[in-house]
Design a protein around this motif. Sequence first.
Motif, PDB file in Angstrom:
ATOM      1  N   THR A  71       0.831  -1.201   0.000  1.00 56.83           N
ATOM      2  CA  THR A  71       0.000   0.000   0.000  1.00 56.83           C
ATOM      3  C   THR A  71       0.871   1.258   0.000  1.00 56.83           C
ATOM      4  OG1 THR A  71      -0.098   0.097   2.406  1.00 56.83           O
ATOM      5  CG2 THR A  71      -1.778  -1.226   1.295  1.00 56.83           C
ATOM      6  N   THR A  72       0.233   2.388  -0.292  1.00 58.10           N
ATOM      7  CA  THR A  72       0.962   3.659  -0.345  1.00 58.10           C
ATOM      8  C   THR A  72       1.595   4.002   0.999  1.00 58.10           C
ATOM      9  OG1 THR A  72      -0.538   4.480  -2.060  1.00 58.10           O
ATOM     10  CG2 THR A  72       0.762   6.113  -0.854  1.00 58.10           C
ATOM     11  N   HIS A  73       0.831   3.812   2.083  1.00 58.27           N
ATOM     12  CA  HIS A  73       1.346   4.150   3.406  1.00 58.27           C
ATOM     13  C   HIS A  73       2.563   3.304   3.753  1.00 58.27           C
ATOM     14  CE1 HIS A  73       1.562   4.218   7.844  1.00 58.27           C
ATOM     15  NE2 HIS A  73       1.084   5.441   7.726  1.00 58.27           N
ATOM     16  N   LEU A  74       2.491   2.022   3.462  1.00 65.17           N
ATOM     17  CA  LEU A  74       3.619   1.138   3.757  1.00 65.17           C
ATOM     18  C   LEU A  74       4.815   1.488   2.899  1.00 65.17           C
ATOM     19  CD1 LEU A  74       4.751  -1.285   5.261  1.00 65.17           C
ATOM     20  CD2 LEU A  74       3.657  -2.781   3.581  1.00 65.17           C
ATOM     21  N   TRP A  75       4.576   1.816   1.628  1.00 59.54           N
ATOM     22  CA  TRP A  75       5.659   2.170   0.720  1.00 59.54           C
ATOM     23  C   TRP A  75       6.349   3.455   1.179  1.00 59.54           C
ATOM     24  CZ3 TRP A  75       6.885   6.251  -2.546  1.00 59.54           C
ATOM     25  CH2 TRP A  75       7.890   6.003  -3.491  1.00 59.54           C
ATOM     26  N   VAL A  76       5.564   4.473   1.525  1.00 60.87           N
ATOM     27  CA  VAL A  76       6.124   5.762   1.967  1.00 60.87           C
ATOM     28  C   VAL A  76       6.915   5.579   3.259  1.00 60.87           C
ATOM     29  CG1 VAL A  76       5.543   8.052   2.845  1.00 60.87           C
ATOM     30  CG2 VAL A  76       4.391   7.171   0.819  1.00 60.87           C
ATOM     31  N   THR A  77       6.376   4.801   4.194  1.00 62.76           N
ATOM     32  CA  THR A  77       7.059   4.562   5.468  1.00 62.76           C
ATOM     33  C   THR A  77       8.379   3.838   5.245  1.00 62.76           C
ATOM     34  OG1 THR A  77       4.932   4.419   6.614  1.00 62.76           O
ATOM     35  CG2 THR A  77       6.854   3.535   7.757  1.00 62.76           C
ATOM     36  N   SER A  78       8.379   2.849   4.361  1.00 66.00           N
ATOM     37  CA  SER A  78       9.592   2.076   4.084  1.00 66.00           C
ATOM     38  C   SER A  78      10.679   2.947   3.453  1.00 66.00           C
ATOM     39  CB  SER A  78       9.267   0.894   3.164  1.00 66.00           C
ATOM     40  OG  SER A  78       8.320   0.032   3.747  1.00 66.00           O
TER      41      SER A  78
END
Length: 215
Positions: free
Chosen positions: A2-9
Amino acid sequence: MTTHLWVTSVALGVTALINWGSVLRGDHLVERITKPLVVLLLMGLAWSLYWEGRVPGSPPLLTVIVALAFCLIGDVALLHATETRFLVGLGAFLVAHLAYVWAILETVRAEGFPWPVLVAVPFLAVLHAKAGRDIVRHSGPQKGPVFVYQLVLFVLVLVAAGTGDWLLLLGCLVFVVSDTVLGHDRFVHERRWAPLTVIVTYHVAQTLIVVALYR
């Protein structure tokens, strides 16, 4: 992903790289900012993995957040590692490891014999013989807390090995390597490469553990 997981990573990776660079250059201002931020982003990573893609049988999020919170306290204490602050940091990380042990015990274990134990036990024995004993012997009045801390670290590794999860075991083993280099550098023999090695292995270990628990 997901976008949130990608941005956090991505944010976690970039912040860790900036922190490593600050340690390498001796830029203490940037290090003081980015070192705690990495752990905060690890909390965000744990949250994202928990809510967006955790596997059945993964531990409660609160237990892992508690572990990371105490790691954050330890990180801040060790930014200026006087004797008192070192003991505070040691105590904080000890609690963090116990929280990780609790989290791991709440995961679902693989069926059959836990083969990672056959790697973990010899690794710990060799590491203790090569470095662990020297660290305790040279730690002076801090010998007791340092010895207890080593025991808790070994328990963490053995509990991880008992799950049969190789990725989780790898994360815990890298954590032991990080703390061993830190202890050896502080009590036995200082080395120029030690600070960078400690922080890189520390961040890698934390990331591996979080991912292993919720992947």
